[in-house]
Scaffold this active site. Structure first.
Site, PDB file in Angstrom:
ATOM      1  N   GLY A  19      31.885   7.997 -10.998  1.00 42.65           N
ATOM      2  CA  GLY A  19      31.037   6.839 -10.746  1.00 42.65           C
ATOM      3  C   GLY A  19      29.611   7.169 -10.362  1.00 42.65           C
ATOM      4  N   LEU A  63      31.910   4.655 -16.331  1.00 46.22           N
ATOM      5  CA  LEU A  63      32.091   3.608 -17.351  1.00 46.22           C
ATOM      6  C   LEU A  63      31.652   4.125 -18.716  1.00 46.22           C
ATOM      7  CD1 LEU A  63      30.914   0.291 -15.643  1.00 46.22           C
ATOM      8  CD2 LEU A  63      33.250   1.158 -15.952  1.00 46.22           C
ATOM      9  N   GLU A  64      30.598   4.959 -18.649  1.00 46.85           N
ATOM     10  CA  GLU A  64      30.089   5.539 -19.903  1.00 46.85           C
ATOM     11  C   GLU A  64      29.542   6.925 -19.568  1.00 46.85           C
ATOM     12  OE1 GLU A  64      28.242   2.847 -18.481  1.00 46.85           O
ATOM     13  OE2 GLU A  64      27.023   4.398 -17.494  1.00 46.85           O
ATOM     14  N   SER A  79      25.595   7.999 -12.118  1.00 46.38           N
ATOM     15  CA  SER A  79      24.796   7.986 -13.346  1.00 46.38           C
ATOM     16  C   SER A  79      24.183   9.345 -13.637  1.00 46.38           C
ATOM     17  CB  SER A  79      23.679   6.935 -13.227  1.00 46.38           C
ATOM     18  OG  SER A  79      22.881   7.223 -12.078  1.00 46.38           O
ATOM     19  N   CYS A  81      17.919   9.674  15.664  1.00 50.29           N
ATOM     20  CA  CYS A  81      16.697   9.603  16.481  1.00 50.29           C
ATOM     21  C   CYS A  81      15.677  10.608  15.946  1.00 50.29           C
ATOM     22  CB  CYS A  81      17.023   9.932  17.947  1.00 50.29           C
ATOM     23  SG  CYS A  81      15.556   9.992  19.006  1.00 50.29           S
ATOM     24  N   GLN A 119      27.773  10.768  -2.626  1.00 51.00           N
ATOM     25  CA  GLN A 119      26.374  10.342  -2.549  1.00 51.00           C
ATOM     26  C   GLN A 119      26.297   8.984  -1.853  1.00 51.00           C
ATOM     27  OE1 GLN A 119      24.132  11.222  -6.487  1.00 51.00           O
ATOM     28  NE2 GLN A 119      26.266  10.917  -7.038  1.00 51.00           N
ATOM     29  N   HIS A 162      24.089  12.074   1.246  1.00 52.91           N
ATOM     30  CA  HIS A 162      22.924  11.186   1.367  1.00 52.91           C
ATOM     31  C   HIS A 162      22.970  10.377   2.643  1.00 52.91           C
ATOM     32  CE1 HIS A 162      22.241  11.295  -3.276  1.00 52.91           C
ATOM     33  NE2 HIS A 162      21.880  12.406  -2.673  1.00 52.91           N
ATOM     34  N   ILE A 184      26.704   5.925   0.822  1.00 53.08           N
ATOM     35  CA  ILE A 184      26.462   5.756   2.261  1.00 53.08           C
ATOM     36  C   ILE A 184      27.454   4.761   2.863  1.00 53.08           C
ATOM     37  CG2 ILE A 184      24.033   6.401   2.059  1.00 53.08           C
ATOM     38  CD1 ILE A 184      23.284   3.458   2.069  1.00 53.08           C
ATOM     39  N   ASP A 185      28.373   4.253   2.011  1.00 49.37           N
ATOM     40  CA  ASP A 185      29.388   3.330   2.550  1.00 49.37           C
ATOM     41  C   ASP A 185      30.510   4.129   3.205  1.00 49.37           C
ATOM     42  OD1 ASP A 185      30.388   2.941  -0.859  1.00 49.37           O
ATOM     43  OD2 ASP A 185      31.589   3.951   0.664  1.00 49.37           O
TER      44      ASP A 185
HETATM   45  C1  BV8 Z   1      15.708  16.447  -2.852  1.00 44.66           C
HETATM   46  C2  BV8 Z   1      19.689   6.782  -0.283  1.00 44.66           C
HETATM   47  C3  BV8 Z   1      14.865  18.615  -2.314  1.00 44.66           C
HETATM   48  C4  BV8 Z   1      19.416   5.353  -0.074  1.00 44.66           C
HETATM   49  C5  BV8 Z   1      19.454   7.962  -2.324  1.00 44.66           C
HETATM   50  C6  BV8 Z   1      12.124  15.022 -11.087  1.00 44.66           C
HETATM   51  C7  BV8 Z   1      13.200  15.606 -11.718  1.00 44.66           C
HETATM   52  C8  BV8 Z   1      14.364  15.902 -11.020  1.00 44.66           C
HETATM   53  C9  BV8 Z   1      14.470  15.621  -9.655  1.00 44.66           C
HETATM   54  C10 BV8 Z   1      13.410  15.024  -9.046  1.00 44.66           C
HETATM   55  C11 BV8 Z   1      12.236  14.729  -9.744  1.00 44.66           C
HETATM   56  N1  BV8 Z   1      11.394  14.155  -8.872  1.00 44.66           N
HETATM   57  C12 BV8 Z   1      11.988  14.072  -7.643  1.00 44.66           C
HETATM   58  C13 BV8 Z   1      13.202  14.616  -7.736  1.00 44.66           C
HETATM   59  C14 BV8 Z   1      14.192  14.770  -6.658  1.00 44.66           C
HETATM   60  C15 BV8 Z   1      14.870  13.446  -6.380  1.00 44.66           C
HETATM   61  C16 BV8 Z   1      15.496  12.899  -7.631  1.00 44.66           C
HETATM   62  O1  BV8 Z   1      16.544  13.378  -8.058  1.00 44.66           O
HETATM   63  N2  BV8 Z   1      14.874  11.883  -8.219  1.00 44.66           N
HETATM   64  C17 BV8 Z   1      15.418  11.344  -9.457  1.00 44.66           C
HETATM   65  C18 BV8 Z   1      15.492   9.822  -9.355  1.00 44.66           C
HETATM   66  C19 BV8 Z   1      14.531  11.796 -10.605  1.00 44.66           C
HETATM   67  N3  BV8 Z   1      15.896  13.761  -5.417  1.00 44.66           N
HETATM   68  C20 BV8 Z   1      15.599  13.747  -4.115  1.00 44.66           C
HETATM   69  O2  BV8 Z   1      14.541  13.398  -3.650  1.00 44.66           O
HETATM   70  C21 BV8 Z   1      16.708  14.258  -3.196  1.00 44.66           C
HETATM   71  N4  BV8 Z   1      16.146  15.279  -2.346  1.00 44.66           N
HETATM   72  O3  BV8 Z   1      15.680  16.699  -4.045  1.00 44.66           O
HETATM   73  O4  BV8 Z   1      15.257  17.296  -1.867  1.00 44.66           O
HETATM   74  C22 BV8 Z   1      16.018  19.520  -2.165  1.00 44.66           C
HETATM   75  C23 BV8 Z   1      16.865  19.751  -3.253  1.00 44.66           C
HETATM   76  C24 BV8 Z   1      17.924  20.622  -3.093  1.00 44.66           C
HETATM   77  C25 BV8 Z   1      18.150  21.246  -1.873  1.00 44.66           C
HETATM   78  C26 BV8 Z   1      17.287  21.004  -0.809  1.00 44.66           C
HETATM   79  C27 BV8 Z   1      16.231  20.135  -0.952  1.00 44.66           C
HETATM   80  C28 BV8 Z   1      17.231  13.154  -2.328  1.00 44.66           C
HETATM   81  C29 BV8 Z   1      18.050  12.224  -3.163  1.00 44.66           C
HETATM   82  C30 BV8 Z   1      18.721  11.171  -2.267  1.00 44.66           C
HETATM   83  C31 BV8 Z   1      17.986   9.895  -2.424  1.00 44.66           C
HETATM   84  N5  BV8 Z   1      18.707   8.831  -1.719  1.00 44.66           N
HETATM   85  N6  BV8 Z   1      19.971   6.949  -1.674  1.00 44.66           N
HETATM   86  C32 BV8 Z   1      20.583   4.520  -0.371  1.00 44.66           C
HETATM   87  O5  BV8 Z   1      21.656   5.075  -0.693  1.00 44.66           O
HETATM   88  O6  BV8 Z   1      20.420   3.318  -0.248  1.00 44.66           O
HETATM   89  S1  BV8 Z   1      19.822   8.143  -3.959  1.00 44.66           S
HETATM   90  C33 BV8 Z   1      20.783   6.876  -4.525  1.00 44.66           C
HETATM   91  O7  BV8 Z   1      21.113   7.250  -5.878  1.00 44.66           O
HETATM   92  C34 BV8 Z   1      22.125   6.716  -3.829  1.00 44.66           C
HETATM   93  O8  BV8 Z   1      22.357   7.650  -2.808  1.00 44.66           O
HETATM   94  C35 BV8 Z   1      23.132   6.957  -4.942  1.00 44.66           C
HETATM   95  O9  BV8 Z   1      24.284   7.511  -4.489  1.00 44.66           O
HETATM   96  C36 BV8 Z   1      22.355   7.901  -5.786  1.00 44.66           C
HETATM   97  C37 BV8 Z   1      22.885   8.119  -7.155  1.00 44.66           C
HETATM   98  O10 BV8 Z   1      23.154   6.849  -7.714  1.00 44.66           O
HETATM   99  P1  BV8 Z   1      24.643   6.654  -8.269  1.00 44.66           P
HETATM  100  O11 BV8 Z   1      25.599   6.841  -7.136  1.00 44.66           O
HETATM  101  O12 BV8 Z   1      24.838   7.493  -9.463  1.00 44.66           O
HETATM  102  O13 BV8 Z   1      24.652   5.111  -8.643  1.00 44.66           O
HETATM  103  P2  BV8 Z   1      24.089   4.456  -9.975  1.00 44.66           P
HETATM  104  O14 BV8 Z   1      23.984   2.991  -9.736  1.00 44.66           O
HETATM  105  O15 BV8 Z   1      22.884   5.215 -10.425  1.00 44.66           O
HETATM  106  O16 BV8 Z   1      25.240   4.731 -11.071  1.00 44.66           O
HETATM  107  C38 BV8 Z   1      26.510   4.154 -10.885  1.00 44.66           C
HETATM  108  C39 BV8 Z   1      27.396   4.722 -11.980  1.00 44.66           C
HETATM  109  O17 BV8 Z   1      28.719   4.254 -11.765  1.00 44.66           O
HETATM  110  C40 BV8 Z   1      26.995   4.279 -13.387  1.00 44.66           C
HETATM  111  O18 BV8 Z   1      26.880   5.428 -14.215  1.00 44.66           O
HETATM  112  C41 BV8 Z   1      28.158   3.400 -13.851  1.00 44.66           C
HETATM  113  O19 BV8 Z   1      28.487   3.629 -15.199  1.00 44.66           O
HETATM  114  C42 BV8 Z   1      29.288   3.852 -12.977  1.00 44.66           C
HETATM  115  N7  BV8 Z   1      30.267   2.800 -12.668  1.00 44.66           N
HETATM  116  C43 BV8 Z   1      30.004   1.510 -12.322  1.00 44.66           C
HETATM  117  N8  BV8 Z   1      31.180   0.866 -12.102  1.00 44.66           N
HETATM  118  C44 BV8 Z   1      32.169   1.785 -12.294  1.00 44.66           C
HETATM  119  C45 BV8 Z   1      31.590   3.020 -12.648  1.00 44.66           C
HETATM  120  N9  BV8 Z   1      32.320   4.108 -12.928  1.00 44.66           N
HETATM  121  C46 BV8 Z   1      33.661   4.006 -12.837  1.00 44.66           C
HETATM  122  N10 BV8 Z   1      34.298   2.863 -12.484  1.00 44.66           N
HETATM  123  C47 BV8 Z   1      33.582   1.740 -12.211  1.00 44.66           C
HETATM  124  N11 BV8 Z   1      34.239   0.596 -11.887  1.00 44.66           N
END
Ligand code: BV8
Length: 239
Positions: free
Chosen positions: A175, A202-203, A177, A116, A90, A108, A92-93
């Protein structure tokens, strides 16, 4: 018998490389509103702001290095003999690439790419984009955008990802959530085809209960140990 492995990574695998995660006290979404920088409407409202947001992130990648968690996945890809190892991220790095992992699927999108809107060209980019950027393919100015999948947009390679998930016997999630779909639904997909599912976080994540079990702690510690055990015994390391 474990043959094909699918790995899903999220921001947490890059946290120990110094790249901020999204959802934490110091997370990216504490600094910018999702609506402003991670939706197409936000881009239309203020293209310069969004270009600037991703330019800052892109330039900050230059001094970031892969950590032992990325390197453990590269080792798994290289040394696993019983089937395929597919990495879906997921993120983008470019840290999986810096770790020399192969054929990483960026569902993502990628910071190191621009797209473009006019001719759909997309390609490597490591500079600073703006509303003045010119498309290298069609030559038009003002139609370049970050090659990132924003909320409400369709993730890339979903057909390929589902194909790999349908053939996997082991699904690892590292990694993330587990709040963003469709990625957060991959574990249930893998379980439905009979795969064993292990979460590294982490959790427990929002979908932690879908997994057979989790190895909780820093991925740079839990993942190398898991990969070592799997490669040497063919078995899953359990808590
Ligand atoms: C789509 C781009 C249709 C920008 C991102 C209601 C219910 C369900 C779904 C939806 C809803 N309303 C809308 C939706 C759909 C929506 C969605 O899911 N919304 C959520 C918020 C409710 N999704 C979309 O819109 C997606 N598109 O659904 O299109 C479709 C579906 C299927 C097939 C065809 C069409 C598009 C989603 C993409 C959005 N773009 N980012 C950018 O990256 O800057 S999302 C963004 O969140 C990032 O990409 C990121 O990767 C992603 C997820 O975040 P995480 O990677 O999990 O990061 P986070 O900080 O949350 O968590 C980090 C975790 O790491 C923590 O748990 C922590 O404990 C852990 N951690 C930390 N340190 C460590 C560690 N673990 C281990 N070791 C460590 N050291």
């Amino acid at each position: 018998m474990i043959k094909n492995i699918v790995v899903l990574t999220g921001a947490g695998i890059s946290a120990e490389s110094g790249i901020p995660v999204f959802r934490s006290e110091t997370g990216l979404w504490e600094q910018e509103r999702v609506e402003d920088v991670a939706t197409y409407d936000g881009f239309l409202r203020d293209k310069a702001k969004v270009h600037g947001f991703y330019n800052k992130m892109r330039l900050s990648l230059a001094d970031k290095q892969a950590n032992p968690a990325h390197l453990a996945l590269t080792r798994l890809q290289r040394e696993w003999q019983s089937g395929k190892v597919t990495i879906v991220t997921q993120n983008i790095d470019n840290l999986h690439e810096k770790a020399q992992s192969k054929d990483v699927i960026h569902m993502h999108g990628e910071l190191m790419s621009l797209r473009c809107e006019r001719c759909d060209y997309a390609g490597f980019f490591d500079g600073e984009s703006s509303v003045e950027s010119v498309c290298p393919a069609c030559g038009h100015k003002g139609c370049m955008r970050p090659d990132i999948v924003w909320f409400g947009e369709t993730p890339y390679e979903m057909g390929v990802i589902e194909e790999h998930l349908s053939q996997c016997n082991l699904f690892l999630s590292i990694g993330t959530s587990g709040v963003v779909y469709p990625a957060a639904g991959f574990c249930r997909f893998a379980k439905a085809v009979g795969a064993q599912c292990v979460e590294f976080n982490l959790e427990p994540s929002a979908v932690g209960s879908s997994f057979d079990y989790g190895l909780y702690g820093k991925a740079s510690e839990t993942l190398p140990a898991f990969v070592e055990h799997l490669l040497s015994t063919g078995e899953l390391l359990r808590p």
